[in-house]
Design an enzyme around this catalytic site. Structure first.
Site, PDB file in Angstrom:
ATOM      1  N   HIS A 164       0.814  -1.217   0.000  1.00 20.26           N
ATOM      2  CA  HIS A 164       0.000   0.000   0.000  1.00 20.26           C
ATOM      3  C   HIS A 164       0.849   1.268   0.000  1.00 20.26           C
ATOM      4  O   HIS A 164       0.326   2.365  -0.238  1.00 20.26           O
ATOM      5  CB  HIS A 164      -0.978   0.004   1.187  1.00 20.26           C
ATOM      6  N   ASP A 229     -12.073  -6.287  -1.716  1.00 26.17           N
ATOM      7  CA  ASP A 229     -12.286  -6.637  -0.310  1.00 26.17           C
ATOM      8  C   ASP A 229     -11.712  -7.996   0.086  1.00 26.17           C
ATOM      9  O   ASP A 229     -12.237  -8.656   0.973  1.00 26.17           O
ATOM     10  CB  ASP A 229     -13.790  -6.589   0.037  1.00 26.17           C
ATOM     11  N   SER A 305       4.449   1.717   8.518  1.00 24.38           N
ATOM     12  CA  SER A 305       3.997   0.726   7.543  1.00 24.38           C
ATOM     13  C   SER A 305       5.152   0.280   6.658  1.00 24.38           C
ATOM     14  O   SER A 305       5.940   1.111   6.201  1.00 24.38           O
ATOM     15  CB  SER A 305       2.903   1.306   6.655  1.00 24.38           C
TER      16      SER A 305
END
Length: 372
Positions: A164, A229, A305
């Site tokens: 991400h 999802d 992250s």
């Protein structure tokens, strides 16, 4: 093809046996790693690089949700482990892979959360100061990405981070094409009188030296999964630098079950946003796990992250202690457990399949990737 559940049991099984000696050491298991090889590569249109960089990913799907999700099919697993490669000139390819010997896949997860990553009670993070620590292993393996995340050196020219930090699941983030990796180094002395005198109360000033990224690999499980999802199971990416970094790196390893970790704890260091310019170290207990994720409450803020989650265990073959990266710190999950909200920070585990994939990205030869 045999039932996927049977393959997962085989794939999870380590070949080591717990010794009965009272002087037993936490030992790295020996895993039989599958083989993942490229099958075909397709040129894609150049991406737009129009996504906003997000320093955290959230999901309301907790351990019970993951454990109850149906297993993916073999074809789905191959699809998830196929990958995109982004080059510094903006070109993009998609590579389909084949899986040999054994196969398995990750669990599903759904949804998003409004909750940010949290500090759990007393803030247990440690800021690392001084070049004697920052420039020494294992802290020296932590690097900063120009998109704001953290990465970990895992080879002479490779950095492991979270997907991400590069791609939001639908598009590459702004800055991904000109992505750089920052290495903390001491600022040069100005040559003024007394500049060689060290004041122990004042940590030495550090700065980042940047190296451009040559290419980036992101699994399709993240690109397809985040948009549909599936969840955070594939939130990892590998960066190849344009030149060697010349630092000691940390090897990757297959994540052992939490009960086999020393003290049940994990460790990682990252560049948390609330402590700009500082490398922040922490460790904590693993609270729960699924096949693809580790749930813990290590204190962390956005910016951490992509940090490599590691443990130190005994390497029986070499008769020495060795640290290995067993996961990638991903983000926060807020879970409604019987009407009671509960928070977890989540790391993506390096499973045998993920190890085979990342190792192949690094070495380009599956023969060097047979033991996790």
């Amino acid at each position: 093809m045999a039932a996927l559940s049977t393959l997962i049991l085989l794939l999870c099984a380590a070949k080591d046996v717990m010794p009965s000696s009272p002087h037993w050491k936490p030992t790295w298991p020996s895993y039989r790693v599958p083989v993942i090889l490229p099958q075909s590569t397709l040129n894609l249109d150049k991406p737009q690089f129009d996504a906003e960089a997000r320093l955290e990913v959230v999901s309301p799907c907790g351990p019970a949700c993951h454990k109850s999700s149906p297993l993916p099919t073999y074809e789905e697993v191959k699809n998830y482990l196929s990958y995109e490669t982004l080059y510094a000139n903006g070109s993009l390819t998609e590579t389909e892979v084949g899986i040999y010997i054994l196969s398995n896949g990750g669990d599903g997860s759904r949804g998003r959360s409004r909750t940010k990553r949290q500090i759990y009670g007393y803030d247990s993070r440690f800021s690392i100061f001084g070049k004697d620590f920052l420039l020494n292993y294992p802290f020296s393996t932590s690097v900063k990405l120009s998109t704001g995340c953290t990465g970990t050196l895992v080879a002479e020219k490779h950095v492991l981070t979270a997907a991400h930090c590069i791609h939001d699941g639908k598009s590459y983030v702004k800055g991904a094409q000109k992505l750089r990796v920052g290495f903390l180094k001491p600022k040069q002395k100005d040559g003024s009188k007394g500049s060689n005198i060290t004041n122990s109360a004042m940590p030495e000033k550090m700065k980042f030296q940047w190296i451009r990224v040559k290419r980036t690999h992101v699994p399709k499980g993240w690109i397809k999964g985040n948009a549909n999802d599936i969840g955070m199971d594939y939130d990892y990416a590998l960066l190849e630098l344009k030149k060697p970094h010349k630092r000691k790196f940390m090897k990757i390893g297959v994540s052992p079950p939490a009960r086999h970790l020393p003290g049940g704890r994990i460790h990682f260091s990252g560049y948390d946003n609330d402590r700009p310019g500082n490398l922040v170290y922490r460790f904590c207990d693993v609270k729960d796990e699924t096949y693809d994720l580790l749930y813990q409450q290590c204190d962390a803020q956005p910016g951490a992250s992509g940090s490599g989650v590691y443990v130190r265990m005994w390497k029986r073959q070499n008769q020495k202690w060795e640290r290995k990266i067993i996961g990638i710190f991903s983000g926060h999950q807020w879970v409604d457990m019987n009407g009671t909200p509960q928070d977890f920070n989540v790391a993506v585990r390096i499973t045998p399949l993920k190890y085979a994939q990342i190792c192949y990205w690094i070495k380009g030869n599956y023969l060097d990737c047979r033991e996790g």
